[in-house]
Design a protein around this motif. Structure first.
Motif, PDB file in Angstrom:
ATOM      1  N   MET A   1      10.548  47.682  22.778  1.00 44.73           N
ATOM      2  CA  MET A   1      10.311  49.316  22.871  1.00 44.73           C
ATOM      3  C   MET A   1      11.378  50.323  22.156  1.00 44.73           C
ATOM      4  N   VAL A   2      12.469  49.737  22.407  1.00 48.29           N
ATOM      5  CA  VAL A   2      13.480  50.880  21.746  1.00 48.29           C
ATOM      6  C   VAL A   2      13.640  50.772  20.228  1.00 48.29           C
ATOM      7  N   ASN A   3      13.298  49.506  19.616  1.00 45.91           N
ATOM      8  CA  ASN A   3      13.584  49.296  18.377  1.00 45.91           C
ATOM      9  C   ASN A   3      12.145  49.784  17.531  1.00 45.91           C
ATOM     10  N   VAL A   4      11.012  49.538  18.173  1.00 46.39           N
ATOM     11  CA  VAL A   4       9.645  50.537  17.338  1.00 46.39           C
ATOM     12  C   VAL A   4       9.872  51.853  17.900  1.00 46.39           C
ATOM     13  N   ALA A   5      10.309  52.257  18.690  1.00 46.97           N
ATOM     14  CA  ALA A   5      10.559  53.772  19.003  1.00 46.97           C
ATOM     15  C   ALA A   5      11.450  54.553  18.189  1.00 46.97           C
ATOM     16  N   SER A   6      12.641  53.692  17.559  1.00 42.76           N
ATOM     17  CA  SER A   6      13.501  54.146  16.879  1.00 42.76           C
ATOM     18  C   SER A   6      12.869  54.071  15.369  1.00 42.76           C
ATOM     19  N   VAL A   7      12.067  53.044  15.160  1.00 40.77           N
ATOM     20  CA  VAL A   7      11.653  53.168  13.722  1.00 40.77           C
ATOM     21  C   VAL A   7      10.482  54.367  13.660  1.00 40.77           C
ATOM     22  N   THR A   8       9.741  54.567  14.577  1.00 42.41           N
ATOM     23  CA  THR A   8       8.964  55.579  14.593  1.00 42.41           C
ATOM     24  C   THR A   8       9.766  56.870  14.713  1.00 42.41           C
ATOM     25  N   VAL A   9      10.756  57.210  15.156  1.00 39.19           N
ATOM     26  CA  VAL A   9      11.270  58.432  15.159  1.00 39.19           C
ATOM     27  C   VAL A   9      12.215  58.676  14.117  1.00 39.19           C
ATOM     28  N   PHE A  10      13.145  57.504  13.671  1.00 39.25           N
ATOM     29  CA  PHE A  10      14.187  57.825  12.964  1.00 39.25           C
ATOM     30  C   PHE A  10      14.112  57.113  11.581  1.00 39.25           C
ATOM     31  N   PHE A  11      13.033  56.144  11.402  1.00 40.64           N
ATOM     32  CA  PHE A  11      12.735  55.164  10.347  1.00 40.64           C
ATOM     33  C   PHE A  11      13.902  54.435  10.195  1.00 40.64           C
ATOM     34  N   ALA A  12      14.493  53.568  11.383  1.00 42.24           N
ATOM     35  CA  ALA A  12      15.782  52.928  11.308  1.00 42.24           C
ATOM     36  C   ALA A  12      15.549  51.965  12.786  1.00 42.24           C
ATOM     37  N   PHE A  13      15.928  50.623  12.033  1.00 41.05           N
ATOM     38  CA  PHE A  13      15.980  49.627  13.089  1.00 41.05           C
ATOM     39  C   PHE A  13      17.150  49.696  14.158  1.00 41.05           C
ATOM     40  N   THR A  14      17.350  49.410  15.301  1.00 41.16           N
ATOM     41  CA  THR A  14      18.232  49.675  16.293  1.00 41.16           C
ATOM     42  C   THR A  14      18.502  48.558  17.133  1.00 41.16           C
ATOM     43  N   SER A  15      17.564  47.578  17.249  1.00 47.33           N
ATOM     44  CA  SER A  15      17.891  46.363  18.132  1.00 47.33           C
ATOM     45  C   SER A  15      18.719  45.158  17.453  1.00 47.33           C
ATOM     46  N   ASN A  16      19.102  45.301  16.125  1.00 50.75           N
ATOM     47  CA  ASN A  16      19.873  44.315  15.344  1.00 50.75           C
ATOM     48  C   ASN A  16      20.637  44.983  14.299  1.00 50.75           C
ATOM     49  N   ILE A  17      21.660  44.306  13.758  1.00 46.92           N
ATOM     50  CA  ILE A  17      22.214  45.014  12.590  1.00 46.92           C
ATOM     51  C   ILE A  17      22.483  44.003  11.367  1.00 46.92           C
ATOM     52  N   THR A  18      21.656  42.970  11.351  1.00 42.58           N
ATOM     53  CA  THR A  18      21.610  41.958  10.435  1.00 42.58           C
ATOM     54  C   THR A  18      21.304  42.656   9.074  1.00 42.58           C
ATOM     55  N   GLY A  19      20.433  43.428   8.901  1.00 44.03           N
ATOM     56  CA  GLY A  19      20.084  44.205   7.654  1.00 44.03           C
ATOM     57  C   GLY A  19      21.107  45.253   7.223  1.00 44.03           C
ATOM     58  N   TYR A  20      21.824  45.773   8.235  1.00 42.02           N
ATOM     59  CA  TYR A  20      22.813  46.865   7.968  1.00 42.02           C
ATOM     60  C   TYR A  20      24.011  46.359   7.211  1.00 42.02           C
ATOM     61  N   TYR A  21      24.357  44.952   7.461  1.00 48.24           N
ATOM     62  CA  TYR A  21      25.202  44.394   6.436  1.00 48.24           C
ATOM     63  C   TYR A  21      24.907  44.382   5.144  1.00 48.24           C
ATOM     64  N   ALA A  22      23.846  44.318   4.769  1.00 47.99           N
ATOM     65  CA  ALA A  22      23.263  44.350   3.471  1.00 47.99           C
ATOM     66  C   ALA A  22      23.225  45.678   2.870  1.00 47.99           C
ATOM     67  N   VAL A  23      22.722  46.657   3.759  1.00 47.64           N
ATOM     68  CA  VAL A  23      22.816  47.891   3.281  1.00 47.64           C
ATOM     69  C   VAL A  23      24.114  48.597   3.221  1.00 47.64           C
ATOM     70  N   PHE A  24      24.957  47.831   4.004  1.00 46.97           N
ATOM     71  CA  PHE A  24      26.733  48.495   3.863  1.00 46.97           C
ATOM     72  C   PHE A  24      27.083  47.951   2.496  1.00 46.97           C
ATOM     73  N   ALA A  25      26.785  46.697   2.222  1.00 47.17           N
ATOM     74  CA  ALA A  25      27.085  46.138   0.853  1.00 47.17           C
ATOM     75  C   ALA A  25      26.492  46.817  -0.090  1.00 47.17           C
ATOM     76  N   GLN A  26      25.357  47.253  -0.134  1.00 45.36           N
ATOM     77  CA  GLN A  26      24.644  47.933  -1.188  1.00 45.36           C
ATOM     78  C   GLN A  26      25.163  49.608  -1.485  1.00 45.36           C
ATOM     79  N   GLU A  27      25.401  50.057  -0.317  1.00 47.13           N
ATOM     80  CA  GLU A  27      26.164  51.460  -0.332  1.00 47.13           C
ATOM     81  C   GLU A  27      27.370  51.346  -1.105  1.00 47.13           C
ATOM     82  N   LEU A  28      28.261  50.341  -0.939  1.00 45.22           N
ATOM     83  CA  LEU A  28      29.662  50.392  -1.478  1.00 45.22           C
ATOM     84  C   LEU A  28      29.319  49.798  -3.015  1.00 45.22           C
ATOM     85  N   SER A  29      28.592  49.060  -3.206  1.00 46.04           N
ATOM     86  CA  SER A  29      28.211  48.904  -4.735  1.00 46.04           C
ATOM     87  C   SER A  29      27.689  50.050  -5.305  1.00 46.04           C
TER      88      SER A  29
END
Length: 249
Positions: free
Chosen positions: A27-55
């Motif tokens: 529920m939280v994950n889908v609601a956050s995607v709907t409101v914030f366009f961001a996943f919040t139930s896991n952080i796997t993808g954010y490691y890749a995003v973090f590396a991308q932003e640094l690059s």
């Protein structure tokens, strides 16, 4: 659901805990995607995003994503810290209920902020996503800690892999008759289905309840926290009544 710890837990304890927490995470994950366009139930993808932003040299965006990762880490750390430090100081139920209530307060804060203060700015969005990631870290840390890492409910990557391995093992007859493997399969399948159903409810709920979806999630967390409180009170009441019947004044 919350009273027992590690190997003292039954399959039923883990199924109930896994189903309800996975439902709330979906529920939280889908609601956050709907409101914030961001996943919040896991952080796997954010490691890749973090590396991308640094690059790309986007230091501010990289720092924000790193903060999100650290808050998920902090939530998981805090759950286990409370459980470990609580042993011998207060009841096991209290130690396990504290992370649930902290998660409840974090999600409630997000719902209230959206209702009364949110102006749709980027900084507010980043802050609220951080709060939800902290809440999901709390939940994942709690379920993993008290179940001896059997139950993890905020992300499905490893769970899907485990299910695939179990299904392949069931190609052998003796494995299909192995109760431990069958029980594990039922638990993982329950978590997966509950997460998906929670996500569907989150999406539909947002259409009708908007930010009230976060309050609904808080209601589920209260059920998780108070379920064992009710059972403890009931057991104590039955014990006191039987004691009075056995030893009349």
């Amino acid at each position: 659901m919350l009273r027992k710890y590690s190997n003292h837990r039954t399959l039923s304890d883990n199924v109930k805990l896994g189903a309800l927490t996975a439902f709330s995470a979906g529920m939280v994950n889908v609601a956050s995607v709907t409101v914030f366009f961001a996943f919040t139930s896991n952080i796997t993808g954010y490691y890749a995003v973090f590396a991308q932003e640094l690059s790309k040299g986007n230091w501010y965006q990289g720092a924000v994503v790193l903060l999100w990762i650290l808050l998920f880490f902090l939530g998981s750390f805090l759950s286990n810290f409370v459980i470990v430090q609580g042993r011998g100081r207060w009841s096991q139920y209290i130690s396990h209920a504290i992370p649930v209530m902290l998660e409840f307060l974090s999600i409630l804060f997000v719902g209230l902020y959206l209702d009364f203060f949110y102006s749709n700015s980027l900084q507010e969005t980043e802050f609220l996503v951080a709060a939800l990631l902290f809440a999901m870290g709390l939940q994942n840390g709690l379920t993993a800690s008290i179940s001896n890492s059997v139950v993890k409910t905020t992300h499905l990557t490893g769970l899907t892999t485990d299910l695939a391995l179990l299904v392949s093992m069931f190609s052998k007859r003796q494995n299909r008759q192995n109760k431990a493997l069958v029980d594990k399969f039922h638990l993982l399948l329950t978590i997966m289905i509950s997460y998906v159903i929670g996500g569907v409810f989150g999406g539909i709920g947002y259409l009708y309840l908007a930010n009230g979806t976060f309050y609904l999630t808080c209601g589920i967390l209260l059920v998780i926290a108070l379920y064992d409180f009710y059972k403890l009170k009931r057991v104590k009441h039955l014990f006191d009544r039987r004691h009075k019947e056995a030893c009349p004044a």
